[in-house]
Design an enzyme around this catalytic site. Sequence first.
Site, PDB file in Angstrom:
ATOM      1  N   ARG A   1      44.047  33.754  33.922  1.00 43.68           N
ATOM      2  CA  ARG A   1      43.696  34.935  34.721  1.00 43.68           C
ATOM      3  C   ARG A   1      43.698  36.207  33.883  1.00 43.68           C
ATOM      4  NH1 ARG A   1      44.785  33.474  40.462  1.00 43.68           N
ATOM      5  NH2 ARG A   1      44.523  35.620  41.090  1.00 43.68           N
TER       6      ARG A   1
ATOM      7  N   TYR B   1      40.816  38.851  33.260  1.00 49.86           N
ATOM      8  CA  TYR B   1      40.583  39.796  34.365  1.00 49.86           C
ATOM      9  C   TYR B   1      41.751  40.771  34.494  1.00 49.86           C
ATOM     10  CZ  TYR B   1      39.380  41.187  39.198  1.00 49.86           C
ATOM     11  OH  TYR B   1      39.045  41.877  40.343  1.00 49.86           O
TER      12      TYR B   1
ATOM     13  N   GLY C   1      42.174  42.779  31.318  1.00 54.58           N
ATOM     14  CA  GLY C   1      40.951  43.587  31.176  1.00 54.58           C
ATOM     15  C   GLY C   1      41.004  44.797  32.101  1.00 54.58           C
TER      16      GLY C   1
ATOM     17  N   ARG D   1      36.281  32.510  46.469  1.00 55.02           N
ATOM     18  CA  ARG D   1      37.512  33.105  46.981  1.00 55.02           C
ATOM     19  C   ARG D   1      37.860  32.486  48.329  1.00 55.02           C
ATOM     20  NH1 ARG D   1      36.129  39.323  45.591  1.00 55.02           N
ATOM     21  NH2 ARG D   1      34.024  38.505  45.516  1.00 55.02           N
TER      22      ARG D   1
ATOM     23  N   THR E   1      51.186  34.244  49.980  1.00 56.28           N
ATOM     24  CA  THR E   1      50.618  35.212  50.932  1.00 56.28           C
ATOM     25  C   THR E   1      49.574  36.105  50.269  1.00 56.28           C
ATOM     26  OG1 THR E   1      52.229  36.982  50.488  1.00 56.28           O
ATOM     27  CG2 THR E   1      52.830  35.312  52.151  1.00 56.28           C
TER      28      THR E   1
HETATM   29  P1  NAD Z   1      31.091  40.485  43.077  1.00 58.09           P
HETATM   30  O1  NAD Z   1      31.260  39.414  42.072  1.00 58.09           O
HETATM   31  O2  NAD Z   1      30.405  40.183  44.364  1.00 58.09           O
HETATM   32  O3  NAD Z   1      30.344  41.746  42.449  1.00 58.09           O
HETATM   33  C1  NAD Z   1      30.417  42.074  41.095  1.00 58.09           C
HETATM   34  C2  NAD Z   1      29.047  42.581  40.669  1.00 58.09           C
HETATM   35  O4  NAD Z   1      29.110  43.006  39.307  1.00 58.09           O
HETATM   36  C3  NAD Z   1      27.959  41.499  40.735  1.00 58.09           C
HETATM   37  O5  NAD Z   1      26.805  42.049  41.317  1.00 58.09           O
HETATM   38  C4  NAD Z   1      27.745  41.128  39.288  1.00 58.09           C
HETATM   39  O6  NAD Z   1      26.453  40.599  39.043  1.00 58.09           O
HETATM   40  C5  NAD Z   1      28.001  42.443  38.597  1.00 58.09           C
HETATM   41  N1  NAD Z   1      28.416  42.338  37.178  1.00 58.09           N
HETATM   42  C6  NAD Z   1      29.375  41.549  36.659  1.00 58.09           C
HETATM   43  N2  NAD Z   1      29.493  41.754  35.343  1.00 58.09           N
HETATM   44  C7  NAD Z   1      28.578  42.713  35.023  1.00 58.09           C
HETATM   45  C8  NAD Z   1      28.222  43.358  33.818  1.00 58.09           C
HETATM   46  N3  NAD Z   1      28.803  43.066  32.654  1.00 58.09           N
HETATM   47  N4  NAD Z   1      27.233  44.294  33.864  1.00 58.09           N
HETATM   48  C9  NAD Z   1      26.605  44.580  35.024  1.00 58.09           C
HETATM   49  N5  NAD Z   1      26.902  43.999  36.201  1.00 58.09           N
HETATM   50  C10 NAD Z   1      27.897  43.081  36.202  1.00 58.09           C
HETATM   51  O7  NAD Z   1      32.571  41.048  43.368  1.00 58.09           O
HETATM   52  P2  NAD Z   1      33.081  42.156  44.398  1.00 58.09           P
HETATM   53  O8  NAD Z   1      34.075  41.522  45.291  1.00 58.09           O
HETATM   54  O9  NAD Z   1      31.945  42.907  44.983  1.00 58.09           O
HETATM   55  O10 NAD Z   1      33.902  43.109  43.407  1.00 58.09           O
HETATM   56  C11 NAD Z   1      33.390  44.350  42.967  1.00 58.09           C
HETATM   57  C12 NAD Z   1      34.442  45.054  42.122  1.00 58.09           C
HETATM   58  O11 NAD Z   1      35.638  45.255  42.880  1.00 58.09           O
HETATM   59  C13 NAD Z   1      34.847  44.270  40.871  1.00 58.09           C
HETATM   60  O12 NAD Z   1      35.037  45.180  39.824  1.00 58.09           O
HETATM   61  C14 NAD Z   1      36.177  43.652  41.256  1.00 58.09           C
HETATM   62  O13 NAD Z   1      37.006  43.451  40.141  1.00 58.09           O
HETATM   63  C15 NAD Z   1      36.751  44.716  42.194  1.00 58.09           C
HETATM   64  N6  NAD Z   1      37.710  44.117  43.125  1.00 58.09           N
HETATM   65  C16 NAD Z   1      37.276  43.416  44.216  1.00 58.09           C
HETATM   66  C17 NAD Z   1      38.204  42.839  45.057  1.00 58.09           C
HETATM   67  C18 NAD Z   1      37.780  42.095  46.291  1.00 58.09           C
HETATM   68  O14 NAD Z   1      38.674  41.550  46.971  1.00 58.09           O
HETATM   69  N7  NAD Z   1      36.533  42.017  46.669  1.00 58.09           N
HETATM   70  C19 NAD Z   1      39.581  42.963  44.801  1.00 58.09           C
HETATM   71  C20 NAD Z   1      39.968  43.657  43.660  1.00 58.09           C
HETATM   72  C21 NAD Z   1      39.030  44.251  42.836  1.00 58.09           C
HETATM   73  N1  UDP Z   2      42.941  29.508  47.704  1.00 59.48           N
HETATM   74  C1  UDP Z   2      43.037  28.339  48.458  1.00 59.48           C
HETATM   75  N2  UDP Z   2      41.901  27.634  48.675  1.00 59.48           N
HETATM   76  C2  UDP Z   2      40.675  28.013  48.227  1.00 59.48           C
HETATM   77  C3  UDP Z   2      40.584  29.213  47.470  1.00 59.48           C
HETATM   78  C4  UDP Z   2      41.745  29.927  47.221  1.00 59.48           C
HETATM   79  O1  UDP Z   2      44.117  27.959  48.908  1.00 59.48           O
HETATM   80  O2  UDP Z   2      39.694  27.301  48.499  1.00 59.48           O
HETATM   81  C5  UDP Z   2      44.173  30.293  47.491  1.00 59.48           C
HETATM   82  C6  UDP Z   2      44.425  30.735  46.038  1.00 59.48           C
HETATM   83  O3  UDP Z   2      45.113  29.725  45.327  1.00 59.48           O
HETATM   84  C7  UDP Z   2      45.262  31.978  46.261  1.00 59.48           C
HETATM   85  C8  UDP Z   2      44.720  32.572  47.559  1.00 59.48           C
HETATM   86  O4  UDP Z   2      44.052  31.495  48.222  1.00 59.48           O
HETATM   87  O5  UDP Z   2      46.604  31.636  46.457  1.00 59.48           O
HETATM   88  C9  UDP Z   2      43.730  33.707  47.341  1.00 59.48           C
HETATM   89  O6  UDP Z   2      42.773  33.255  46.411  1.00 59.48           O
HETATM   90  P1  UDP Z   2      41.486  34.100  46.015  1.00 59.48           P
HETATM   91  O7  UDP Z   2      40.790  33.349  44.932  1.00 59.48           O
HETATM   92  O8  UDP Z   2      40.707  34.452  47.245  1.00 59.48           O
HETATM   93  O9  UDP Z   2      42.049  35.486  45.484  1.00 59.48           O
HETATM   94  P2  UDP Z   2      43.219  35.866  44.454  1.00 59.48           P
HETATM   95  O10 UDP Z   2      43.971  34.649  44.027  1.00 59.48           O
HETATM   96  O11 UDP Z   2      42.500  36.498  43.324  1.00 59.48           O
HETATM   97  O12 UDP Z   2      44.080  36.772  45.236  1.00 59.48           O
END
Ligand code: NAD
Ligand code: UDP
Length: 347
Positions: A167, A170, A173, A211, A235
């Site tokens: 992980r 990410y 990063g 996810r 959770t």
């Molecule tokens: P997503 O994967 O649907 O969207 C990410 C987008 O970024 C995609 O359209 C992808 O093609 C584009 N992308 C990836 N790498 C790229 C690059 N090098 N150059 C240009 N485009 C690029 O994910 P999301 O859920 O919409 O997440 C959006 C942002 O929010 C991300 O930065 C993610 O880390 C952050 N985030 C999301 C969540 C969540 O729960 N959805 C939680 C924490 C952080």
């Molecule tokens: N998870 C799960 N089944 C799935 C996908 C995810 O039980 O099919 C679990 C995963 O192991 C984690 C939680 O659900 O404990 C949330 O996972 P997700 O990938 O959505 O987000 P993150 O781990 O980045 O919070």
Amino acid sequence: MAYLSNFSEHLAKSIYEDKVLQRPEVPKRILVTGGAGFLGSHLCGLLLEAGHQVICADNFSTGLRQNVEPLKRFDNFRLIAHDIVEPIDLAIDEIYNLACPASPPHYQADPIHTTKTCVLGSLNMLELAARHGARILQASTSEIYGDPQVHPQVESYWGNVNPFGPRSCYDEGKRCAETLFFDFHRTRQVEIKVVRIFNTYGPRMRPDDGRVVSNFIVQALKGEDITIYGDGSQTRSFCFVDDLIDGFVRVMASPASLTGPINLGNPGEFTIGELAEQVVGLTGSRSRIVYRPLPVDDPRQRRPDISLAERELGWRPRIDLAAGLAQTIGHFDTLLARTDGELMEVA
Ligand code: NAD
Ligand code: UDP
């Protein structure tokens, strides 16, 4: 007014009533990186509705063209195929830096590119912001806290993160990206906003996103086994997309002194087992629940402390898990019926 992507009418109304978004006399030029993704496409829609110019830059690694297809009816919308790892120059007033795969299987598929996106991508966007005097918001993450030893997670907690696990591309990063944001702020006076997003879900997640919410819903609708990783006692706190986007625009419009980091998420906390039961109940599915190995370094518990956002922005989520799941299930139900159960990309 009809809002794009079912952005809840009462939420959209409150954004205007609170003057967070105003019909601009001169539209702002707003760059949304990752704008073809799940969160980015909802954000682009809202900013366009408000009358701004939106440039979406995306490399389509996880984003879909079909997410931004409806936005092409706006004259103010421009779509650029661009990887933010490479520099770019555009005349802009604001940047929302969302580009980065967010789902563990996707960000682990090419981990080196994920680190490059977080670090070099953020560096390129910060240089762009510095050059044009633009305000820039970073989509940071609750993964900053790793497998947290402080619960609920408050912004002052520094986290418990493995620097060399699967992980880490990410988590580390995104941590390095925060470092760059604050150093550009301190040394080059760039106006920054760092939001730490907790698990957000809703319409426009890919069916194969990986996810948990989209996995469970798609499995339930297809009558496939619902895969709980581990024993399901870990959770998470699930935020519906409209609430999160509301938080984004409120943070962007906040006074320059509010740099963050600021948590955005729904403080309701559920075990993964409880989530599976809710999805089964709401879909009326006959799927079995099965158990699979827990991924390495999977955080045990997660819940945001959102008192900073409540105090500084007057923001708190309004859509509870059952209501958000119902909308999301409706979305996937329609999508799966239309595409005969498969993901369809519109060219
Ligand atoms: P997503 O994967 O649907 O969207 C990410 C987008 O970024 C995609 O359209 C992808 O093609 C584009 N992308 C990836 N790498 C790229 C690059 N090098 N150059 C240009 N485009 C690029 O994910 P999301 O859920 O919409 O997440 C959006 C942002 O929010 C991300 O930065 C993610 O880390 C952050 N985030 C999301 C969540 C969540 O729960 N959805 C939680 C924490 C952080
Ligand atoms: N998870 C799960 N089944 C799935 C996908 C995810 O039980 O099919 C679990 C995963 O192991 C984690 C939680 O659900 O404990 C949330 O996972 P997700 O990938 O959505 O987000 P993150 O781990 O980045 O919070």
